[in-house]
Design a protein around this motif. Structure first.
Motif, short mmCIF file in Angstrom:
data_model
loop_
_atom_site.label_atom_id
_atom_site.label_comp_id
_atom_site.label_asym_id
_atom_site.label_seq_id
_atom_site.Cartn_x
_atom_site.Cartn_y
_atom_site.Cartn_z
N ASP A 63 29.71 -1.45 40.28
CA ASP A 63 28.33 -0.81 40.43
C ASP A 63 28.56 0.19 39.48
N ILE A 66 28.41 -0.72 35.79
CA ILE A 66 27.32 -1.40 35.45
C ILE A 66 26.04 -0.48 35.30
N GLU A 67 25.96 0.64 35.95
CA GLU A 67 25.19 1.84 35.93
C GLU A 67 25.77 2.48 34.48
N LYS A 72 21.55 -4.49 33.17
CA LYS A 72 21.15 -5.08 34.66
C LYS A 72 22.09 -5.58 35.30
N ASP A 73 22.21 -5.59 36.67
CA ASP A 73 22.78 -5.94 37.68
C ASP A 73 22.64 -7.42 37.91
N GLU A 74 23.37 -8.23 37.11
CA GLU A 74 23.20 -9.78 37.13
C GLU A 74 24.53 -10.38 37.12
N SER A 77 26.78 -9.44 34.24
CA SER A 77 27.22 -8.28 34.05
C SER A 77 28.39 -7.89 35.10
N ARG A 78 28.26 -8.53 36.42
CA ARG A 78 29.32 -8.45 37.42
C ARG A 78 30.75 -9.17 36.99
N ALA A 81 32.14 -6.83 34.35
CA ALA A 81 32.60 -5.51 35.06
C ALA A 81 34.11 -5.91 35.78
#
Length: 160
Positions: A63, A66-67, A72-74, A77-78, A81
């Motif tokens: 999180d 991503i921030e 976007k938290d998708e 991206s997860r 990350a």
């Protein structure tokens, strides 16, 4: 004769004061000196983004990445990350130095990070930093898919 020397001193001081006031804004923005509040504030915000990145690595926070990445938290991206955290996360990074330069304008620049993990292993990284709607982000995500309905630019030679 002494009177001319006394008059020359204030003239020389005035010339020096004028010359120092004519330095370029680029020098001030790059050094982000405290005498330029806007450059200092923007450098501080970019530096805070680098600190947030290191904190996200240390806490193994997808999180947080991503921030700070401003994406976007998708699913994509997860996934990215998690790759970043598998490579660099949870090592107790301690920041040794952060240098921010606004070499691409007031809202875009570069940040150089030097850190060391708990075992003394160094990490050096360079990021592009961008400010969007007043918030600084690091460009750490490279696998962002193209927006649906948009084609990527072609690199083919045009036909005539």
């Amino acid at each position: 004769m002494e009177r001319r020397h006394l008059l020359a001193v204030p003239a020389a001081l005035a010339a020096l004061a004028f010359a120092s006031g004519c330095s370029s804004g680029d020098d001030e923005a790059k050094s982000s000196s405290p005498s330029t509040p806007s450059a200092s504030a923007s450098s501080d915000g970019a530096r805070e983004a680098v600190v947030a990145y290191v904190n996200a690595l240390n806490s193994r926070s997808a999180d947080g990445l991503i921030e700070v990445g401003g994406v976007k938290d998708e699913k994509w991206s997860r996934h990215e990350a998690e790759q970043i955290l598998a490579d660099k996360g949870g090592r107790g990074w301690k920041i040794k130095d952060v240098q921010v330069e606004h070499d691409m304008g007031p809202d875009t620049g570069s940040a150089r990070l030097m850190a060391e993990d708990n075992a003394g292993k160094p990490m050096r990284d360079t990021f592009t930093v961008t400010r969007e709607k007043g918030t600084w982000h690091l460009v750490v995500f490279t696998q962002q898919p193209a927006e649906s309905g948009k084609e990527s630019a072609s690199t083919d030679k045009p036909s005539s």
